[in-house]
Design an enzyme around this catalytic site. Structure first.
Site, PDB file in Angstrom:
ATOM      1  N   PRO A   9       0.912  -1.168   0.189  1.00 10.65           N
ATOM      2  CA  PRO A   9      -0.145  -0.053   0.008  1.00 10.65           C
ATOM      3  C   PRO A   9       1.044   1.243  -0.047  1.00 10.65           C
ATOM      4  O   PRO A   9       1.808   1.368   0.701  1.00 10.65           O
ATOM      5  CB  PRO A   9      -0.861  -0.113   1.329  1.00 10.65           C
ATOM      6  CG  PRO A   9      -0.975  -1.559   1.503  1.00 10.65           C
ATOM      7  CD  PRO A   9       0.570  -2.202   0.945  1.00 10.65           C
ATOM      8  N   ASN A  10       0.316   2.169  -0.872  1.00 10.02           N
ATOM      9  CA  ASN A  10       0.933   3.628  -0.840  1.00 10.02           C
ATOM     10  C   ASN A  10       2.342   3.748  -1.541  1.00 10.02           C
ATOM     11  O   ASN A  10       2.677   4.771  -1.888  1.00 10.02           O
ATOM     12  CB  ASN A  10       0.917   4.340   0.484  1.00 10.02           C
ATOM     13  CG  ASN A  10      -0.266   4.334   1.178  1.00 10.02           C
ATOM     14  OD1 ASN A  10      -1.289   4.959   0.786  1.00 10.02           O
ATOM     15  ND2 ASN A  10      -0.213   3.760   2.387  1.00 10.02           N
ATOM     16  N   ARG A  17       4.918  11.092  -2.589  1.00  2.22           N
ATOM     17  CA  ARG A  17       4.798  10.707  -1.200  1.00  2.22           C
ATOM     18  C   ARG A  17       6.132  11.039  -0.321  1.00  2.22           C
ATOM     19  O   ARG A  17       7.042  10.175  -0.186  1.00  2.22           O
ATOM     20  CB  ARG A  17       4.245   9.390  -0.845  1.00  2.22           C
ATOM     21  CG  ARG A  17       4.216   8.573   0.386  1.00  2.22           C
ATOM     22  CD  ARG A  17       4.125   7.078   0.398  1.00  2.22           C
ATOM     23  NE  ARG A  17       3.783   6.524   1.689  1.00  2.22           N
ATOM     24  CZ  ARG A  17       4.204   5.509   2.276  1.00  2.22           C
ATOM     25  NH1 ARG A  17       4.626   4.621   1.236  1.00  2.22           N
ATOM     26  NH2 ARG A  17       3.867   5.054   3.125  1.00  2.22           N
ATOM     27  N   TYR A  22      11.014   8.980   1.460  1.00  6.08           N
ATOM     28  CA  TYR A  22      11.209   7.976   0.432  1.00  6.08           C
ATOM     29  C   TYR A  22      11.797   8.241  -0.859  1.00  6.08           C
ATOM     30  O   TYR A  22      11.990   7.335  -1.616  1.00  6.08           O
ATOM     31  CB  TYR A  22       9.857   7.455   0.365  1.00  6.08           C
ATOM     32  CG  TYR A  22       8.829   6.893   1.377  1.00  6.08           C
ATOM     33  CD1 TYR A  22       9.458   5.741   1.997  1.00  6.08           C
ATOM     34  CD2 TYR A  22       7.942   7.640   1.900  1.00  6.08           C
ATOM     35  CE1 TYR A  22       8.689   5.138   3.327  1.00  6.08           C
ATOM     36  CE2 TYR A  22       7.272   6.889   3.175  1.00  6.08           C
ATOM     37  CZ  TYR A  22       7.592   5.742   3.706  1.00  6.08           C
ATOM     38  OH  TYR A  22       7.034   5.425   4.650  1.00  6.08           O
ATOM     39  N   ASN A  73       8.116  -5.709  -0.275  1.00  4.11           N
ATOM     40  CA  ASN A  73       7.965  -4.235   0.484  1.00  4.11           C
ATOM     41  C   ASN A  73       6.543  -4.264   0.855  1.00  4.11           C
ATOM     42  O   ASN A  73       5.616  -3.823   0.044  1.00  4.11           O
ATOM     43  CB  ASN A  73       8.550  -3.072  -0.272  1.00  4.11           C
ATOM     44  CG  ASN A  73       8.172  -1.780   0.779  1.00  4.11           C
ATOM     45  OD1 ASN A  73       7.724  -2.074   1.742  1.00  4.11           O
ATOM     46  ND2 ASN A  73       8.948  -0.669   0.393  1.00  4.11           N
ATOM     47  N   ALA A  76       2.689  -0.429   5.088  1.00  4.80           N
ATOM     48  CA  ALA A  76       2.284  -0.483   6.536  1.00  4.80           C
ATOM     49  C   ALA A  76       1.792  -1.946   6.921  1.00  4.80           C
ATOM     50  O   ALA A  76       1.692  -2.321   8.318  1.00  4.80           O
ATOM     51  CB  ALA A  76       1.285   0.486   6.784  1.00  4.80           C
ATOM     52  N   GLU A  97      12.269  -9.333   2.831  1.00  5.51           N
ATOM     53  CA  GLU A  97      11.335  -8.372   3.125  1.00  5.51           C
ATOM     54  C   GLU A  97      12.266  -6.918   2.993  1.00  5.51           C
ATOM     55  O   GLU A  97      13.502  -7.192   3.516  1.00  5.51           O
ATOM     56  CB  GLU A  97      10.644  -8.467   4.611  1.00  5.51           C
ATOM     57  CG  GLU A  97       9.986  -7.134   4.911  1.00  5.51           C
ATOM     58  CD  GLU A  97       9.338  -7.160   6.435  1.00  5.51           C
ATOM     59  OE1 GLU A  97       8.693  -8.103   6.393  1.00  5.51           O
ATOM     60  OE2 GLU A  97       9.742  -6.469   7.245  1.00  5.51           O
ATOM     61  N   HIS A  99      12.548  -2.704   2.855  1.00  5.95           N
ATOM     62  CA  HIS A  99      11.901  -1.204   3.064  1.00  5.95           C
ATOM     63  C   HIS A  99      13.001  -0.221   2.581  1.00  5.95           C
ATOM     64  O   HIS A  99      14.128  -0.297   2.865  1.00  5.95           O
ATOM     65  CB  HIS A  99      11.794  -1.001   4.640  1.00  5.95           C
ATOM     66  CG  HIS A  99      10.998  -1.949   5.241  1.00  5.95           C
ATOM     67  ND1 HIS A  99       9.541  -2.229   4.920  1.00  5.95           N
ATOM     68  CD2 HIS A  99      11.009  -3.419   5.728  1.00  5.95           C
ATOM     69  CE1 HIS A  99       8.835  -2.981   5.631  1.00  5.95           C
ATOM     70  NE2 HIS A  99       9.977  -3.958   6.201  1.00  5.95           N
ATOM     71  N   ARG A 106      12.561   5.050  12.995  1.00  2.23           N
ATOM     72  CA  ARG A 106      11.158   5.857  12.781  1.00  2.23           C
ATOM     73  C   ARG A 106      10.140   5.606  14.082  1.00  2.23           C
ATOM     74  O   ARG A 106      10.668   5.646  15.105  1.00  2.23           O
ATOM     75  CB  ARG A 106      10.577   5.881  11.485  1.00  2.23           C
ATOM     76  CG  ARG A 106      11.564   5.829  10.138  1.00  2.23           C
ATOM     77  CD  ARG A 106      10.891   5.725   9.115  1.00  2.23           C
ATOM     78  NE  ARG A 106       9.638   6.415   8.777  1.00  2.23           N
ATOM     79  CZ  ARG A 106       8.871   6.332   7.845  1.00  2.23           C
ATOM     80  NH1 ARG A 106       8.875   5.097   6.864  1.00  2.23           N
ATOM     81  NH2 ARG A 106       7.788   7.356   7.652  1.00  2.23           N
TER      82      ARG A 106
HETATM   83  C1  DQA Z   1       7.916   1.328   4.202  1.00  3.34           C
HETATM   84  C2  DQA Z   1       7.942   1.502   5.793  1.00  3.34           C
HETATM   85  C3  DQA Z   1       6.546   1.408   6.021  1.00  3.34           C
HETATM   86  O1  DQA Z   1       6.701   1.503   7.626  1.00  3.34           O
HETATM   87  C4  DQA Z   1       5.821   2.257   5.394  1.00  3.34           C
HETATM   88  O2  DQA Z   1       4.293   2.169   6.225  1.00  3.34           O
HETATM   89  C5  DQA Z   1       5.499   2.139   3.962  1.00  3.34           C
HETATM   90  C6  DQA Z   1       6.949   1.965   3.298  1.00  3.34           C
HETATM   91  C7  DQA Z   1       9.237   1.510   3.513  1.00  3.34           C
HETATM   92  O3  DQA Z   1       9.469   1.031   2.478  1.00  3.34           O
HETATM   93  O4  DQA Z   1      10.158   2.178   4.039  1.00  3.34           O
HETATM   94  O5  DQA Z   1       4.601   2.149   3.509  1.00  3.34           O
HETATM   95  O6  DQA Z   1       7.841  -0.156   3.965  1.00  3.34           O
END
Ligand code: DQA
Length: 145
Positions: A9-10, A17, A22, A73, A76, A97, A99, A106
């Site tokens: 998501p996102n 964003r 990021y 990735n 959240a 996994e 990020h 954070r």
């Molecule tokens: C993320 C870190 C997560 O906490 C966050 O919700 C994201 C992006 C990262 O790539 O740093 O959406 O996965």
């Protein structure tokens, strides 16, 4: 070797964003880097993004028979999705996994990953390099097993 790279998501909003967290790279740019990197290594890669937990789980299930490894990735979902944890465990496909940001430095809620225990490794805080290192880690693992 055929691998999936899954963005949760996102991550479709990369570039817009929170660029201070990021970066300015769009998802399209990132997927291009990933595809080029995989191509150099002779790996077939399919990139997928969804904002929906169930769609990500369906995608993993649907591809389980012809995938050697997954780089994910989970966004959240990392911090609360036991359904995604179960999906990764359930298909028994080596998964890394990744990020973009360093989730340990954070907010408190980001420090815990419920999905990482289903994965062979977690790489965090290296921007696009988290994904590329994720692929390299996966390849090393697959070649040695
Ligand atoms: C993320 C870190 C997560 O906490 C966050 O919700 C994201 C992006 C990262 O790539 O740093 O959406 O996965």
């Amino acid at each position: 070797m055929h691998i999936l790279v899954i963005h949760g998501p996102n991550l479709n909003l990369l570039g817009e964003r929170e660029p201070d967290v990021y970066g300015k790279m769009t998802l399209e740019d990132l997927n291009l880097e990933i595809t080029q990197y995989a191509w150099q290594k002779g790996i077939q890669v399919e990139c997928y993004q969804s904002n929906h937990e169930g769609d990500i789980i369906d995608f993993i299930h649907e591809n389980r028979k012809d995938t050697d490894g997954i780089v994910i990735n989970p966004g959240a979902l990392t911090h609360y999705s036991y359904a995604l944890y179960d999906a990764i465990r359930g298909v028994n496909i080596p998964t890394v996994e990744v990020h973009l940001s360093d989730i340990r430095s954070r907010e408190e809620f980001r420090k815990k990953s419920v999905t990482a225990p289903a994965c062979i490794a977690q790489i965090s805080g290296k921007g696009k390099m988290s994904y590329l290192e994720g692929i390299a880690t996966l390849v090393k693992y697959l070649e040695s097993s």
